[in-house]
Motif scaffolding. Structure first.
Motif, PDB file in Angstrom:
ATOM      1  N   UNK A 208     -60.267  18.507 121.614  1.00 26.08           N
ATOM      2  CA  UNK A 208     -59.839  17.681 120.490  1.00 26.08           C
ATOM      3  C   UNK A 208     -59.093  16.474 121.048  1.00 26.08           C
ATOM      4  N   UNK A 209     -58.956  15.428 120.249  1.00 26.52           N
ATOM      5  CA  UNK A 209     -58.122  14.307 120.687  1.00 26.52           C
ATOM      6  C   UNK A 209     -56.677  14.776 120.861  1.00 26.52           C
ATOM      7  N   UNK A 210     -56.201  15.601 119.920  1.00 24.30           N
ATOM      8  CA  UNK A 210     -54.855  16.177 119.995  1.00 24.30           C
ATOM      9  C   UNK A 210     -54.940  17.658 119.663  1.00 24.30           C
ATOM     10  N   UNK A 211     -54.482  18.502 120.556  1.00 24.83           N
ATOM     11  CA  UNK A 211     -54.329  19.944 120.296  1.00 24.83           C
ATOM     12  C   UNK A 211     -52.848  20.271 120.446  1.00 24.83           C
ATOM     13  N   UNK A 212     -52.241  20.790 119.373  1.00 22.18           N
ATOM     14  CA  UNK A 212     -50.814  21.088 119.401  1.00 22.18           C
ATOM     15  C   UNK A 212     -50.578  22.480 118.839  1.00 22.18           C
ATOM     16  N   UNK A 213     -50.031  23.368 119.670  1.00 20.04           N
ATOM     17  CA  UNK A 213     -49.861  24.764 119.299  1.00 20.04           C
ATOM     18  C   UNK A 213     -48.386  25.148 119.214  1.00 20.04           C
ATOM     19  N   UNK A 214     -48.024  25.888 118.167  1.00 22.76           N
ATOM     20  CA  UNK A 214     -46.717  26.533 118.058  1.00 22.76           C
ATOM     21  C   UNK A 214     -45.565  25.584 118.378  1.00 22.76           C
ATOM     22  N   UNK A 215     -45.631  24.386 117.837  1.00 19.57           N
ATOM     23  CA  UNK A 215     -44.613  23.367 118.092  1.00 19.57           C
ATOM     24  C   UNK A 215     -43.913  22.991 116.791  1.00 19.57           C
ATOM     25  N   UNK A 216     -42.769  22.287 116.917  1.00 21.57           N
ATOM     26  CA  UNK A 216     -41.954  21.983 115.745  1.00 21.57           C
ATOM     27  C   UNK A 216     -41.363  20.583 115.834  1.00 21.57           C
TER      28      UNK A 216
ATOM     29  N   UNK B  90     -68.494  14.236 123.307  1.00 24.84           N
ATOM     30  CA  UNK B  90     -69.464  15.330 123.357  1.00 24.84           C
ATOM     31  C   UNK B  90     -68.907  16.605 122.750  1.00 24.84           C
ATOM     32  N   UNK B  91     -67.611  16.630 122.459  1.00 23.22           N
ATOM     33  CA  UNK B  91     -66.976  17.820 121.903  1.00 23.22           C
ATOM     34  C   UNK B  91     -67.492  18.113 120.496  1.00 23.22           C
ATOM     35  N   UNK B  92     -67.750  19.384 120.176  1.00 17.61           N
ATOM     36  CA  UNK B  92     -68.121  19.743 118.807  1.00 17.61           C
ATOM     37  C   UNK B  92     -66.903  19.950 117.919  1.00 17.61           C
ATOM     38  N   UNK B  93     -65.710  19.760 118.461  1.00 20.46           N
ATOM     39  CA  UNK B  93     -64.495  20.020 117.700  1.00 20.46           C
ATOM     40  C   UNK B  93     -64.043  18.775 116.954  1.00 20.46           C
ATOM     41  N   UNK B  94     -62.738  18.473 116.935  1.00 18.50           N
ATOM     42  CA  UNK B  94     -62.289  17.430 116.036  1.00 18.50           C
ATOM     43  C   UNK B  94     -61.264  16.493 116.616  1.00 18.50           C
ATOM     44  N   UNK B  95     -60.443  15.919 115.726  1.00 23.47           N
ATOM     45  CA  UNK B  95     -59.504  14.877 116.122  1.00 23.47           C
ATOM     46  C   UNK B  95     -58.109  15.469 116.353  1.00 23.47           C
ATOM     47  N   UNK B  96     -57.475  16.023 115.329  1.00 26.03           N
ATOM     48  CA  UNK B  96     -56.145  16.616 115.487  1.00 26.03           C
ATOM     49  C   UNK B  96     -56.191  18.081 115.067  1.00 26.03           C
ATOM     50  N   UNK B  97     -55.808  18.969 115.981  1.00 26.41           N
ATOM     51  CA  UNK B  97     -55.685  20.392 115.674  1.00 26.41           C
ATOM     52  C   UNK B  97     -54.220  20.786 115.798  1.00 26.41           C
ATOM     53  N   UNK B  98     -53.606  21.112 114.668  1.00 23.71           N
ATOM     54  CA  UNK B  98     -52.220  21.589 114.636  1.00 23.71           C
ATOM     55  C   UNK B  98     -52.244  23.082 114.338  1.00 23.71           C
ATOM     56  N   UNK B  99     -51.841  23.875 115.297  1.00 22.98           N
ATOM     57  CA  UNK B  99     -51.872  25.324 115.152  1.00 22.98           C
ATOM     58  C   UNK B  99     -50.439  25.829 114.967  1.00 22.98           C
TER      59      UNK B  99
ATOM     60  N   UNK C 185     -61.099   8.988 113.506  1.00 17.69           N
ATOM     61  CA  UNK C 185     -62.520   8.747 113.328  1.00 17.69           C
ATOM     62  C   UNK C 185     -63.333   9.774 114.098  1.00 17.69           C
ATOM     63  N   UNK C 186     -64.397  10.275 113.465  1.00 21.38           N
ATOM     64  CA  UNK C 186     -65.352  11.139 114.150  1.00 21.38           C
ATOM     65  C   UNK C 186     -64.883  12.573 114.250  1.00 21.38           C
ATOM     66  N   UNK C 187     -65.627  13.348 115.044  1.00 21.15           N
ATOM     67  CA  UNK C 187     -65.298  14.747 115.254  1.00 21.15           C
ATOM     68  C   UNK C 187     -65.839  15.647 114.154  1.00 21.15           C
ATOM     69  N   UNK C 188     -65.790  16.957 114.403  1.00 15.62           N
ATOM     70  CA  UNK C 188     -66.198  17.910 113.383  1.00 15.62           C
ATOM     71  C   UNK C 188     -65.198  18.008 112.249  1.00 15.62           C
ATOM     72  N   UNK C 189     -63.942  17.599 112.499  1.00 18.06           N
ATOM     73  CA  UNK C 189     -62.926  17.557 111.454  1.00 18.06           C
ATOM     74  C   UNK C 189     -61.907  16.473 111.789  1.00 18.06           C
ATOM     75  N   UNK C 190     -61.141  16.063 110.785  1.00 19.62           N
ATOM     76  CA  UNK C 190     -60.089  15.074 110.991  1.00 19.62           C
ATOM     77  C   UNK C 190     -58.790  15.727 111.432  1.00 19.62           C
ATOM     78  N   UNK C 191     -58.154  16.478 110.529  1.00 16.59           N
ATOM     79  CA  UNK C 191     -56.896  17.170 110.831  1.00 16.59           C
ATOM     80  C   UNK C 191     -57.042  18.630 110.416  1.00 16.59           C
ATOM     81  N   UNK C 192     -56.928  19.515 111.372  1.00 16.76           N
ATOM     82  CA  UNK C 192     -56.929  20.942 111.094  1.00 16.76           C
ATOM     83  C   UNK C 192     -55.501  21.448 111.271  1.00 16.76           C
ATOM     84  N   UNK C 193     -54.851  21.741 110.154  1.00 11.49           N
ATOM     85  CA  UNK C 193     -53.482  22.282 110.185  1.00 11.49           C
ATOM     86  C   UNK C 193     -53.519  23.605 109.444  1.00 11.49           C
TER      87      UNK C 193
END
Length: 498
Positions: free
Chosen positions: A182-190, A205-214, A227-235
């Motif tokens: 992803x452009x941004x992958x952020x896990x368990x953060x505050x 080439x990634x099938x994922x997305x732009x921002x992933x907030x886990x 822009x682009x990706x399989x998703x915009x923001x996954x929170x």
């Protein structure tokens, strides 16, 4: 407080390193020193260092250790089979004005660090093993990355894990590639702020997305262009999350592709999704989850957004949730809601006050004009300023003629003067500028007028849509104030290609 100079061309590790004429030659020499609070390490412009740089010592809040550059010429570059810059446990560090490229691991890696600032750093072609983000921080506190550029990297652009206090400000990420990137992958953060960034996964080439907030806690994502990706923001699971005033587009490739998604990986509570322009994709806001999971989704507010050119609905709610969908603008032809009957019958997710318009672009332009007028009225005494706003060109049919528009119509200047100075990476001269893009040719002039001519021979041989983006810069005519943004061209190929 000592300044150490390092010059890979003229330096020597036998020097004392304390002035430009007696610079060190290698980063390993700097590592052998015990840096103290307030010390600086400056790398000579034009230098190339083929080694990982380990930061072992800490500064203080009032006297951080700084890593930067000096001299004239090209930005100093760090290459390495490992990480570019690597640190464990160091605190109060500033890294600025460098380039890091062709790296085996992360461009910058910080583990258990505190009070780091990274600014104006160019990172390219990192993570050859796809095992690291271009910028990686783990188990850390107070990390800021601003005005930096990440491009053509394997793995995530940013990988942030278990960090308390994160700011990503005014950065650019283009093409974070790889099977899990992803452009941004952020896990368990505050205490997260993601603001003013331009994140583009259109050509990744990634099938994922732009921002992933886990599992974020206290997160604000605002004023970004995604822009682009399989998703915009996954929170998908988190609490107290604000997603506002972003431009989110081009998310597609899957039946489930969404601009904003939540509720799929855990409990989601207190989300405010507002002021976004969501367009040219599949689903807008998706409140969903796996069948049989007992996740809760509570107090989800979706309001004052604009939705257009979506193949699915602006709002999807197909799992139990409480919240509201109100005061949104939806272009005719886009379905407003897809809500499961059981949720409708339970009256836990209300829908009210939304309105349909024939043309979103006209509505947005009118709103911008009203905002600009209000700002002029209420802030007469403010300093002159220039504000550029993201532009879109949508091509549904083509007859071989140029598609025209103006980049400056939705931009504002307190002195009522705007001049287009830069387009792409080039200056706009008095006769304008012509650039060849991925799918066509565009001509612009200083007044902001553009003419984009599509080259259908460059289009993929399938239905769907593609896009390309051009950055631009404007000023107030005397260069005292300036700003920049992006024109994105969306090409809907249905009917254009055979």
């Amino acid at each position: 407080m000592t300044i150490y100079y390092v010059n890979s061309t003229t330096g020597s590790d036998g020097n004392n390193g304390t002035n430009q004429t007696s610079a060190f030659a290698t980063l390993s020499k700097v590592e052998s020193l015990k840096l103290k609070p307030g010390d600086s390490v400056l790398l000579a412009k034009g230098s190339v260092f083929n080694e990982q740089f380990d930061i072992k010592y800490s500064g203080t809040e009032s006297a951080p250790i700084k890593i930067g550059s000096y001299g004239t010429g090209s930005t100093p570059v760090i290459h390495s089979n490992g990480d570019g810059i690597h640190s464990l446990y160091a605190s109060n560090i500033v890294i600025e004005n460098l380039k890091i490229s062709n790296i085996g691991g992360a461009g910058i890696y910080g583990g258990s660090v505190t009070n780091w600032t990274v600014r104006n750093v160019d990172i390219a072609k990192t993570g050859m093993s796809e095992s690291a983000g271009a910028v990686t921080f783990r188990s850390s506190t107070n990390v800021t990355v601003e005005s930096s550029k990440i491009s053509d990297v394997k793995g995530d652009g940013f990988w942030i894990e278990k960090v308390a206090g994160v700011k990503l400000l005014n950065n650019t990420v283009t093409s974070a590639n790889g099977s899990t990137a992803d452009a941004v992958q952020m896990n368990d953060s505050s205490n997260i702020l993601i603001k003013g960034n331009h994140l583009d996964q259109t050509d990744a080439s990634s099938p994922k997305g732009v921002i992933a907030l886990v599992r974020p806690t206290n997160a604000v994502v605002e004023d970004n262009v995604l822009t682009g990706g399989g998703f915009g923001i996954s929170a998908q699971a988190g609490k107290t999350v604000a997603i506002r005033d972003n431009d989110i587009s081009g998310f597609h490739g899957y039946s489930w592709s969404f601009a904003v998604g939540l509720g799929d990986q855990g409990n989601a509570r207190d989300y405010d999704i507002s002021g976004n322009h969501i367009h040219d994709g599949a689903w807008g806001v998706a409140v969903s989850g796996p069948i049989g999971a007992s996740y809760t989704r509570t107090n989800i507010k979706v309001h004052d957004n604009t939705f257009d050119d979506l193949s699915q609905a602006a709002l999807k709610v197909d799992r139990p949730a409480s919240g509201s969908f109100y005061n949104n603008t939806i272009e005719s032809g886009t379905t407003a809601t897809s809500i499961s009957p059981s949720i409708t019958d339970a009256h836990t997710f209300t829908v009210s006050g939304n309105h349909t318009v024939a043309n979103v672009e006209t509505t947005l332009a009118s709103a911008d004009t009203k905002v600009a007028a209000a700002t002029t009225t209420t802030e007469v005494a403010a300093d002159a300023a220039v504000v550029a706003v993201h532009d879109n060109l949508k091509i549904f049919t083509d007859n071989g003629e140029a598609h025209r528009g103006n980049l400056l119509e939705n931009d504002t200047s307190d002195n009522d003067t705007l001049v287009l100075r830069r387009f792409g990476d080039e200056s706009v001269g008095k006769h304008g500028l012509t650039l060849t893009g991925d799918y066509g040719v565009i001509h612009v002039d200083r007044e902001g007028n553009y003419a984009y001519t599509l080259d259908e021979t460059k289009l993929p041989s399938h239905d769907g849509h593609v896009s390309e983006s051009f950055s631009y810069g404007v000023d107030d005519g005397n260069s005292h104030h300036s700003d920049g943004d992006t024109l994105t061209v969306y090409i809907h190929m249905d009917g254009l290609v055979s």
